[in-house]
Design a protein around this motif. Structure first.
Motif, PDB file in Angstrom:
ATOM      1  N   ASP A  25     -58.091 -15.651  35.261  1.00  0.00           N
ATOM      2  CA  ASP A  25     -59.409 -16.257  35.460  1.00  0.00           C
ATOM      3  C   ASP A  25     -60.508 -15.313  34.995  1.00  0.00           C
ATOM      4  N   TYR A  26     -60.387 -14.040  35.327  1.00  0.00           N
ATOM      5  CA  TYR A  26     -61.359 -13.042  34.890  1.00  0.00           C
ATOM      6  C   TYR A  26     -61.391 -12.942  33.364  1.00  0.00           C
ATOM      7  N   VAL A  27     -60.215 -12.832  32.769  1.00  0.00           N
ATOM      8  CA  VAL A  27     -60.136 -12.689  31.311  1.00  0.00           C
ATOM      9  C   VAL A  27     -60.703 -13.926  30.622  1.00  0.00           C
ATOM     10  N   TYR A  28     -60.394 -15.097  31.154  1.00  0.00           N
ATOM     11  CA  TYR A  28     -60.913 -16.341  30.566  1.00  0.00           C
ATOM     12  C   TYR A  28     -62.449 -16.348  30.590  1.00  0.00           C
ATOM     13  N   GLY A  29     -63.038 -16.033  31.737  1.00  0.00           N
ATOM     14  CA  GLY A  29     -64.496 -16.001  31.841  1.00  0.00           C
ATOM     15  C   GLY A  29     -65.109 -14.935  30.960  1.00  0.00           C
ATOM     16  N   CYS A  30     -64.480 -13.773  30.926  1.00  0.00           N
ATOM     17  CA  CYS A  30     -64.952 -12.678  30.080  1.00  0.00           C
ATOM     18  C   CYS A  30     -64.927 -13.068  28.602  1.00  0.00           C
ATOM     19  N   MET A  31     -63.864 -13.736  28.193  1.00  0.00           N
ATOM     20  CA  MET A  31     -63.767 -14.143  26.790  1.00  0.00           C
ATOM     21  C   MET A  31     -64.802 -15.206  26.448  1.00  0.00           C
ATOM     22  N   LYS A  32     -65.122 -16.087  27.382  1.00  0.00           N
ATOM     23  CA  LYS A  32     -66.155 -17.096  27.137  1.00  0.00           C
ATOM     24  C   LYS A  32     -67.497 -16.429  26.853  1.00  0.00           C
ATOM     25  N   VAL A  33     -67.762 -15.335  27.545  1.00  0.00           N
ATOM     26  CA  VAL A  33     -69.028 -14.627  27.386  1.00  0.00           C
ATOM     27  C   VAL A  33     -69.021 -13.746  26.134  1.00  0.00           C
ATOM     28  N   ASN A  34     -67.880 -13.164  25.803  1.00  0.00           N
ATOM     29  CA  ASN A  34     -67.801 -12.169  24.738  1.00  0.00           C
ATOM     30  C   ASN A  34     -67.181 -12.665  23.441  1.00  0.00           C
ATOM     31  N   GLY A  35     -66.943 -13.952  23.349  1.00  0.00           N
ATOM     32  CA  GLY A  35     -66.337 -14.499  22.140  1.00  0.00           C
ATOM     33  C   GLY A  35     -64.854 -14.690  22.331  1.00  0.00           C
ATOM     34  N   GLU A  36     -64.370 -15.723  21.796  1.00  0.00           N
ATOM     35  CA  GLU A  36     -62.954 -16.069  21.983  1.00  0.00           C
ATOM     36  C   GLU A  36     -62.128 -15.534  20.820  1.00  0.00           C
ATOM     37  N   THR A  37     -62.086 -14.207  20.737  1.00  0.00           N
ATOM     38  CA  THR A  37     -61.363 -13.548  19.655  1.00  0.00           C
ATOM     39  C   THR A  37     -60.247 -12.691  20.251  1.00  0.00           C
ATOM     40  N   ARG A  38     -59.397 -12.234  19.402  1.00  0.00           N
ATOM     41  CA  ARG A  38     -58.322 -11.331  19.819  1.00  0.00           C
ATOM     42  C   ARG A  38     -58.908 -10.026  20.359  1.00  0.00           C
ATOM     43  N   GLU A  39     -59.957  -9.549  19.725  1.00  0.00           N
ATOM     44  CA  GLU A  39     -60.612  -8.323  20.176  1.00  0.00           C
ATOM     45  C   GLU A  39     -61.191  -8.512  21.586  1.00  0.00           C
ATOM     46  N   ALA A  40     -61.802  -9.660  21.830  1.00  0.00           N
ATOM     47  CA  ALA A  40     -62.328  -9.942  23.170  1.00  0.00           C
ATOM     48  C   ALA A  40     -61.201 -10.013  24.192  1.00  0.00           C
ATOM     49  N   LEU A  41     -60.074 -10.605  23.818  1.00  0.00           N
ATOM     50  CA  LEU A  41     -58.916 -10.663  24.721  1.00  0.00           C
ATOM     51  C   LEU A  41     -58.478  -9.260  25.116  1.00  0.00           C
ATOM     52  N   ASP A  42     -58.377  -8.382  24.151  1.00  0.00           N
ATOM     53  CA  ASP A  42     -57.968  -7.006  24.426  1.00  0.00           C
ATOM     54  C   ASP A  42     -58.976  -6.294  25.326  1.00  0.00           C
ATOM     55  N   LYS A  43     -60.252  -6.433  25.027  1.00  0.00           N
ATOM     56  CA  LYS A  43     -61.287  -5.762  25.807  1.00  0.00           C
ATOM     57  C   LYS A  43     -61.379  -6.332  27.219  1.00  0.00           C
ATOM     58  N   CYS A  44     -61.279  -7.635  27.355  1.00  0.00           N
ATOM     59  CA  CYS A  44     -61.369  -8.274  28.669  1.00  0.00           C
ATOM     60  C   CYS A  44     -60.139  -7.956  29.519  1.00  0.00           C
ATOM     61  N   SER A  45     -58.981  -7.892  28.900  1.00  0.00           N
ATOM     62  CA  SER A  45     -57.761  -7.498  29.625  1.00  0.00           C
ATOM     63  C   SER A  45     -57.876  -6.067  30.110  1.00  0.00           C
ATOM     64  N   CYS A  46     -58.387  -5.203  29.266  1.00  0.00           N
ATOM     65  CA  CYS A  46     -58.623  -3.810  29.646  1.00  0.00           C
ATOM     66  C   CYS A  46     -59.597  -3.755  30.819  1.00  0.00           C
ATOM     67  N   SER A  47     -60.628  -4.555  30.746  1.00  0.00           N
ATOM     68  CA  SER A  47     -61.668  -4.551  31.768  1.00  0.00           C
ATOM     69  C   SER A  47     -61.120  -4.891  33.152  1.00  0.00           C
ATOM     70  N   ILE A  48     -60.334  -5.942  33.264  1.00  0.00           N
ATOM     71  CA  ILE A  48     -59.798  -6.306  34.580  1.00  0.00           C
ATOM     72  C   ILE A  48     -58.793  -5.265  35.058  1.00  0.00           C
ATOM     73  N   ASP A  49     -58.094  -4.622  34.144  1.00  0.00           N
ATOM     74  CA  ASP A  49     -57.187  -3.546  34.538  1.00  0.00           C
ATOM     75  C   ASP A  49     -57.962  -2.369  35.135  1.00  0.00           C
ATOM     76  N   VAL A  50     -59.089  -2.029  34.538  1.00  0.00           N
ATOM     77  CA  VAL A  50     -59.919  -0.938  35.061  1.00  0.00           C
ATOM     78  C   VAL A  50     -60.480  -1.318  36.425  1.00  0.00           C
ATOM     79  N   ILE A  51     -60.994  -2.528  36.536  1.00  0.00           N
ATOM     80  CA  ILE A  51     -61.530  -2.990  37.823  1.00  0.00           C
ATOM     81  C   ILE A  51     -60.445  -2.935  38.894  1.00  0.00           C
ATOM     82  N   ALA A  52     -59.252  -3.404  38.555  1.00  0.00           N
ATOM     83  CA  ALA A  52     -58.142  -3.401  39.515  1.00  0.00           C
ATOM     84  C   ALA A  52     -57.734  -1.980  39.901  1.00  0.00           C
ATOM     85  N   SER A  53     -57.914  -1.029  39.018  1.00  0.00           N
ATOM     86  CA  SER A  53     -57.563   0.358  39.340  1.00  0.00           C
ATOM     87  C   SER A  53     -58.598   1.001  40.262  1.00  0.00           C
ATOM     88  N   ILE A  54     -59.791   0.432  40.320  1.00  0.00           N
ATOM     89  CA  ILE A  54     -60.874   0.990  41.124  1.00  0.00           C
ATOM     90  C   ILE A  54     -61.039   0.248  42.449  1.00  0.00           C
TER      91      ILE A  54
END
Length: 105
Positions: A25-54
């Motif tokens: 759900d986080y990645v989907y929303g993030c990609m909607k905001v940041n563009g629906e590209t492969r690069e956005a998928l990678d960055k948004c996946s990284c983002s939720i991983d960082v949030i989950a680590s904190i």
């Protein structure tokens, strides 16, 4: 060596306490905001991983709930925007998101 190996699943579990649907759900929303590209998928996946680590999942849900309920207009939403617990929870999430922004984007 056996102690180290036994500790790895516990460490992985604490990092991975976010359910898959919450991460998706986080990645989907993030990609909607940041563009629906492969690069956005990678960055948004990284983002939720960082949030989950904190931020533990329970505190993430609390912050998301305060933010969502804070959008209610009028007096009904005030407590979700201005109370000390609401501010603390949303501030924690915003700090985690800022760290994710720095690391991933």
């Amino acid at each position: 060596m056996a102690v180290l190996v036994a500790a790895l699943p516990a460490a992985a579990q604490s990092f991975n306490d976010y359910p898959t649907n919450a991460r998706a759900d986080y990645v989907y929303g993030c990609m909607k905001v940041n563009g629906e590209t492969r690069e956005a998928l990678d960055k948004c996946s990284c983002s939720i991983d960082v949030i989950a680590s904190i931020l533990p999942y329970e505190r993430y849900v609390t912050a998301e709930t305060f933010m969502s309920m804070g959008q209610v207009v009028g007096e009904r939403g005030v407590i979700f925007r201005q109370s000390a617990p609401a501010r603390q929870a949303t501030d924690e999430l915003r700090r985690a998101e800022a760290e994710a922004e720095i690391r991933c984007f």
